[in-house]
Design a protein around this motif. Structure first.
Motif, PDB file in Angstrom:
ATOM      1  N   SER A  76       0.812  -1.222   0.000  1.00  0.00           N
ATOM      2  CA  SER A  76       0.000   0.000   0.000  1.00  0.00           C
ATOM      3  C   SER A  76       0.842   1.269   0.000  1.00  0.00           C
ATOM      4  N   LYS A  77       1.973   1.252   0.710  1.00  0.00           N
ATOM      5  CA  LYS A  77       2.765   2.481   0.784  1.00  0.00           C
ATOM      6  C   LYS A  77       3.321   2.861  -0.584  1.00  0.00           C
ATOM      7  N   TYR A 124      -4.253   0.585   3.427  1.00  0.00           N
ATOM      8  CA  TYR A 124      -3.032   1.101   4.054  1.00  0.00           C
ATOM      9  C   TYR A 124      -3.257   1.422   5.529  1.00  0.00           C
ATOM     10  N   ILE A 125      -4.301   2.194   5.827  1.00  0.00           N
ATOM     11  CA  ILE A 125      -4.497   2.576   7.230  1.00  0.00           C
ATOM     12  C   ILE A 125      -4.825   1.359   8.092  1.00  0.00           C
ATOM     13  N   MET A 126      -5.508   0.378   7.525  1.00  0.00           N
ATOM     14  CA  MET A 126      -5.820  -0.827   8.294  1.00  0.00           C
ATOM     15  C   MET A 126      -4.565  -1.666   8.528  1.00  0.00           C
ATOM     16  N   SER A 127      -3.639  -1.625   7.590  1.00  0.00           N
ATOM     17  CA  SER A 127      -2.390  -2.379   7.762  1.00  0.00           C
ATOM     18  C   SER A 127      -1.465  -1.729   8.784  1.00  0.00           C
ATOM     19  N   LEU A 128      -1.745  -0.480   9.155  1.00  0.00           N
ATOM     20  CA  LEU A 128      -0.931   0.207  10.159  1.00  0.00           C
ATOM     21  C   LEU A 128      -1.399  -0.082  11.585  1.00  0.00           C
ATOM     22  N   CYS A 129      -2.537  -0.759  11.725  1.00  0.00           N
ATOM     23  CA  CYS A 129      -3.084  -1.065  13.055  1.00  0.00           C
ATOM     24  C   CYS A 129      -2.339  -2.243  13.681  1.00  0.00           C
ATOM     25  N   GLU A 130      -1.988  -2.101  14.944  1.00  0.00           N
ATOM     26  CA  GLU A 130      -1.300  -3.180  15.655  1.00  0.00           C
ATOM     27  C   GLU A 130      -2.273  -4.229  16.179  1.00  0.00           C
ATOM     28  N   VAL A 199       1.198  -6.936  11.095  1.00  0.00           N
ATOM     29  CA  VAL A 199       0.997  -7.363   9.707  1.00  0.00           C
ATOM     30  C   VAL A 199       2.283  -7.965   9.142  1.00  0.00           C
ATOM     31  N   ALA A 200       3.417  -7.363   9.485  1.00  0.00           N
ATOM     32  CA  ALA A 200       4.699  -7.889   8.997  1.00  0.00           C
ATOM     33  C   ALA A 200       4.938  -9.306   9.507  1.00  0.00           C
ATOM     34  N   GLU A 201       4.601  -9.541  10.777  1.00  0.00           N
ATOM     35  CA  GLU A 201       4.767 -10.881  11.343  1.00  0.00           C
ATOM     36  C   GLU A 201       3.819 -11.882  10.696  1.00  0.00           C
ATOM     37  N   THR A 336     -11.988  -8.924   4.505  1.00  0.00           N
ATOM     38  CA  THR A 336     -11.216  -9.280   3.308  1.00  0.00           C
ATOM     39  C   THR A 336      -9.780  -9.621   3.690  1.00  0.00           C
ATOM     40  N   ALA A 337      -9.267 -10.682   3.120  1.00  0.00           N
ATOM     41  CA  ALA A 337      -7.882 -11.083   3.386  1.00  0.00           C
ATOM     42  C   ALA A 337      -6.926  -9.973   2.965  1.00  0.00           C
ATOM     43  N   ASP A 338      -5.810  -9.861   3.685  1.00  0.00           N
ATOM     44  CA  ASP A 338      -4.854  -8.783   3.418  1.00  0.00           C
ATOM     45  C   ASP A 338      -4.396  -8.759   1.963  1.00  0.00           C
ATOM     46  N   ASP A 339      -4.213  -9.942   1.377  1.00  0.00           N
ATOM     47  CA  ASP A 339      -3.689  -9.977   0.011  1.00  0.00           C
ATOM     48  C   ASP A 339      -4.754  -9.723  -1.051  1.00  0.00           C
ATOM     49  N   GLU A 340      -5.984  -9.406  -0.604  1.00  0.00           N
ATOM     50  CA  GLU A 340      -7.045  -9.058  -1.556  1.00  0.00           C
ATOM     51  C   GLU A 340      -7.618  -7.669  -1.305  1.00  0.00           C
TER      52      GLU A 340
END
Length: 406
Positions: A76-77, A124-130, A199-201, A336-340
């Motif tokens: 996303s970035k 993007y903003i959802m992927s920044l959530c811990e 998300v990275a993990e 929705t799955a992260d990769d979609e």
């Protein structure tokens, strides 16, 4: 309530910083209300302006799908920065426009950029959530921040041209200021992380994706279908509500502006507090009550009522519709799955754009001849169909994906 408000500030700093940059984006979009005035003062005909808008719309429609795939593939970035750069370039070009061809080019460039920004802003903003549970809150806050900033931008767009030094039109300096706002947003987002540690993990534990995902899942298509109906409904009424108010009740432009500003602020509050309301024990009651209120207000607006009643129904329609759709939209993206998610956003934008074009034509036909009532009855019927779609299809899919009550 106070606990919820305090919890907003406990969101990851990256999320809060993203929201701050989103407000710059909203201010810029709001200030763009002056673009048509800029074009007219340059001597362009309404036909030329219409063609330029078609260039923008067609570009967004054509690029949205691949933009979604690129978001899922490269992150996303990257997509956000790539798209934002073209948005800035597009508005710089708009500031220097002098001929129809350069106007068409500027609209194509900005449409290309916006396609990428729209495709990745929610993922993007959802992927920044811990925390996974913070994703719906972040989604709703993004909508509320944009809505509030949009209203502010509308005000600035109407006031600043008289204060700033004129260029080839009195609006040229404001156009460049819009480009500056987008450029600052771009710069701010350069400092954001690509994703949260969570998300990275999760991605490190999942198998690497080596191919492009071009065929969406059944789940995503169900969600996109529902979002498409929302786009159709919004485009059917949203752009024409000020005209309807003026023609039905002979109100001044200033009065209409203030009325719509109050409505926008109410929409901001609705999206801001949606996550809180939907975490309570009576969220299903609230969800269905909001949709029932939306249906009732839409139906009553079709009748000949006094202006005060019409405005009350307008506020009720906006508040209830935002409450319901903000929660359902955020839940669909969360499910929705992260990769979609990029593909989801891209398809959502594509189908909403197509539906919006069709509904605009329908609205023009319905309003032809001065009938400003029937459009609300037609929208009521479309909402009834959407309710059927939600109850028998979307609701079950959300329950299956999130294991929550809907």
């Amino acid at each position: 309530m106070l606990g919820y408000l305090r919890s907003l500030f406990s969101l990851p700093p990256a999320v809060l910083f993203y929201l701050l940059s989103e407000m710059l984006f909203g201010v810029g979009i709001g200030m763009a209300v002056i673009l048509n005035f800029h074009y007219l003062e340059l001597g362009f005909t309404t036909a030329t302006i219409g063609i330029s808008l078609a260039c923008y719309t067609l570009t967004v429609a054509a690029v949205s799908y691949p933009a979604g795939m690129i978001t899922d593939r490269f992150g996303s970035k990257f997509t956000m920065l790539f798209g934002s750069a073209f948005v800035v370039l597009g508005y710089v070009l708009i500031g220097f426009v002098e001929t129809p061809l350069t106007l068409y080019l500027a609209q194509i460039v900005s449409g290309f950029g916006f396609s990428f920004v729209i495709a990745c802003e929610f993922p993007y903003i959802m992927s920044l959530c811990e925390k996974k549970e913070d994703e719906t809150t972040a989604y709703s806050l993004l909508v509320s921040a944009f809505t509030l900033a949009l209203a502010l931008g509308n005000i600035l767009g109407t006031k600043l041209p008289a204060l700033l030094p004129p260029g080839n039109t009195m609006y040229q300096s404001t156009v460049f200021l819009i480009a500056v706002a987008f450029a600052i947003m771009l710069l701010m987002r350069c400092f954001l992380p690509a994703k949260s540690k969570r998300v990275a993990e999760e991605e490190s534990k999942s198998p690497k994706r080596v191919s492009w995902k071009v065929i969406p899942s059944k789940q995503v298509m169900i969600y996109v279908l529902f979002a498409t109906t929302n786009g159709f409904i919004w485009q059917l009424l949203g752009p024409f509500e000020n005209v309807i108010l003026r023609e039905r009740y002979t109100l001044s432009d200033d009065a209409i502006g203030y009325m719509l500003a109050v409505n926008s602020f109410l929409l901001f509050l609705a999206s801001l507090f949606t996550p809180y309301l939907m975490k309570t024990s009576w969220r299903r009651v609230g969800l269905y009550s909001a949709y029932a209120l939306l249906l009732i207000c839409m139906l009553l607006m079709g009748f000949n009522v006094i202006v005060y009643a019409f405005y009350l129904f307008l506020l009720g329609k906006g508040f209830s519709g935002t409450l319901f759709n903000s929660f359902i939209d955020s839940s669909m993206m969360k499910a929705t799955a992260d990769d979609e998610r990029g593909l989801h956003s891209g398809l959502r934008n594509l189908f909403r754009s197509a539906a919006g074009a069709l509904s605009s034509m329908l609205a023009g036909y319905l309003l032809l001849g001065g009938d400003y009532n029937s459009i609300y009855f037609v929208t009521f019927l479309i909402l009834a169909v959407q309710a059927f779609l939600y109850f028998f299809l979307v609701r079950h899919q959300l329950q299956k994906d999130l294991n929550e009550a809907f």
